[in-house]
Design an enzyme around this catalytic site. Sequence first.
Site, PDB file in Angstrom:
ATOM      1  N   ARG A 112      -0.750  -7.712 -14.490  1.00 42.63           N
ATOM      2  CA  ARG A 112       0.536  -7.805 -13.802  1.00 42.63           C
ATOM      3  C   ARG A 112       1.557  -8.465 -14.728  1.00 42.63           C
ATOM      4  NH1 ARG A 112       3.518  -5.602  -9.773  1.00 42.63           N
ATOM      5  NH2 ARG A 112       4.324  -7.084  -8.256  1.00 42.63           N
ATOM      6  N   THR A 385       5.338   3.935  -8.825  1.00 34.81           N
ATOM      7  CA  THR A 385       3.948   3.451  -8.901  1.00 34.81           C
ATOM      8  C   THR A 385       2.993   4.655  -8.878  1.00 34.81           C
ATOM      9  OG1 THR A 385       4.618   1.444  -7.727  1.00 34.81           O
ATOM     10  CG2 THR A 385       2.279   1.779  -7.946  1.00 34.81           C
ATOM     11  N   THR A 403       2.249   0.351 -12.352  1.00 33.34           N
ATOM     12  CA  THR A 403       3.626   0.477 -11.881  1.00 33.34           C
ATOM     13  C   THR A 403       4.657  -0.044 -12.861  1.00 33.34           C
ATOM     14  OG1 THR A 403       5.091   0.001  -9.994  1.00 33.34           O
ATOM     15  CG2 THR A 403       3.626  -1.768 -10.672  1.00 33.34           C
ATOM     16  N   ASP A 427       9.828  -8.044  -7.136  1.00 33.82           N
ATOM     17  CA  ASP A 427       8.654  -8.334  -6.304  1.00 33.82           C
ATOM     18  C   ASP A 427       8.469  -9.831  -6.075  1.00 33.82           C
ATOM     19  OD1 ASP A 427       7.979  -5.768  -5.714  1.00 33.82           O
ATOM     20  OD2 ASP A 427       6.306  -5.613  -7.104  1.00 33.82           O
ATOM     21  N   SER A 456       2.061  -8.619  -5.699  1.00 40.40           N
ATOM     22  CA  SER A 456       2.005  -7.152  -5.689  1.00 40.40           C
ATOM     23  C   SER A 456       1.330  -6.668  -4.418  1.00 40.40           C
ATOM     24  CB  SER A 456       1.188  -6.686  -6.903  1.00 40.40           C
ATOM     25  OG  SER A 456       1.000  -5.293  -6.868  1.00 40.40           O
ATOM     26  N   GLY A 477       4.598   0.929  -2.614  1.00 43.89           N
ATOM     27  CA  GLY A 477       5.120  -0.387  -2.222  1.00 43.89           C
ATOM     28  C   GLY A 477       4.221  -1.026  -1.177  1.00 43.89           C
TER      29      GLY A 477
END
Length: 574
Positions: A112, A385, A403, A427, A456, A477
Amino acid sequence: MKFQMHGRVLLLSLLLTSGAAFAADGAPKTAPATAPAPQAQRPGHAGIASANFLATNAGFEVLAKGGNAFDAAVAVASTLSVVEPESSGIGGGFMATLHIAKTGENVFIDARETAPMAVNPKDYLNPDGTPNRDAALKGPLSAGIPGEPAGLVLLAKKFGKLPLSVSLAPAIRTARDGFKPDPRLLHSIAEEQKNLERWPASVAKYLPGGKPPVAGEIWRDPDQARTWELIAQQGDAGFYRGETAQKLVDAVRAAGGNWTLEDLANYRAKERTPITIDYQGYKIVTAPPPSSGGVAIAEILNILRGYDLAKMDPAHRAHYIIEAMRRAFRDHNDYLGDPDFVKMPLDMLLSPYYADGLRQSILADQATPSSMLPHGPAHDPGMHTTHFSIIDKDGNMVGITSTVNYILGSTFVAKGTGVLLNDEMDDFALVPNKPNVYGLLGSKANAPVGGKRMLSSMSPSLVVGKDRSAVIGSPGGSTIITQVLEGILHFIDGQSAQQIVADKRFHHQFLPDEVFVEDGVFDAATSEQLRKMGYTLKPREPWGFMNVVTWDHRDNKLDAASDPRRPSGLGKVE
Ligand code: GLY
């Protein structure tokens, strides 16, 4: 724990220790574990399902060169970066759930993005204190430090069998020699044309001659080919240090961003322990924080284990699932963030006793308004994504959800790199209790801090059973969580990969207090019953792009299926 047993044997012993809890009347009870049938040990062939046929084929190309599922995953992810940049890529991040057949271990890779150390929450506010959506979603301020390159290097070096020069070769070749963009990419570029026009390197890459590429024309990305080549030669250093790092930092800072060379040099992909939960005789292996997905899926399944959904009419089945979704998303908003920065009550959230309490608050025939549960607004399940699933001939399994966040990420390309930056900063809860682009709210737990990972919804999941197993995931999402949940329930109900990806969907995320419904998910009578229970049903355009591979251990048959909602995908077994 070091496992000496073969993966399948270990798997069966793990399954034997679990007992699902069900009762027709809704009262929890423990079902006895049943003795397993003898199992075959490996499928002997492979299945890959991804959002683009070139990526699926790249995976098979690398398998044919002697690679395993993890090498194939490197090939699929890097090729998606080239052919599906609207969804994921080299300037973004991913989360991966792995099952390693040889040892029986399950591993989670967190690649991430992180906030740059100089992040300043005020940059995401207008002068009047309202959220500045443009800063959060477009341009270099919206971009976190990418995790995708580091994650793929980790995946290849620790879990793969082949050098990066082999697993990255299809992506490098496709970027250099070119390909024909599919209609979805052409549509995404046209949709984001005004934003892309704000940055010269974005124009050079996506609007050659000042216009979106034309259907049928070959499109090349030599800068991205070169960056992947540097990664193939140097590993992490090809992106996070040296020439590429300098170009990234120069481009970001020249356009008003605040990245430093240290931000890049300090980035690490992390291995984490996945969340595992037993449900109806299956082991669900899914994403831990900084994804909220696994916690929410586990919480929902823990609530649902007290009901016999199979014996219910469709309206009551949907009612209990929606109420479980509502409660899990409430907790998502209140508690979850980056585990390296915040202390989260995971023991409580994952506890069956906590779920028992939540179940008590669900009425038999009535929706619970979210306002009655001690927290905002619009939501777009979108086209961004991507997820792919792989099972190889030896029984290795991997699901990766990857993503750049919103369509074409920040729309900002760093000059000379071919790297389209993500807009993952959105996010974070940039402004507490104000919704992000998915309508998700957040608390201090998900506030932006330098070096912290933003929460996430990505939920790549494995469902491992005595007779059947599956790799399941989707983009979308906040709807990722409910899509994966519904996929798990349908798989456990016995559905095939093709049925699971095609199933109609519904979604509730606490706020807005509405059930998003895809056309055809409920018949007229069920919809009427749900409205009488107090639900507001909100029709939505179809969402998600699920890619699923299933494995039937009884005959070692694999099935791979890609969501029929998007024609560019390909599920293939060879
Ligand atoms: N950027 C969408 C997610 O990670 O949930």
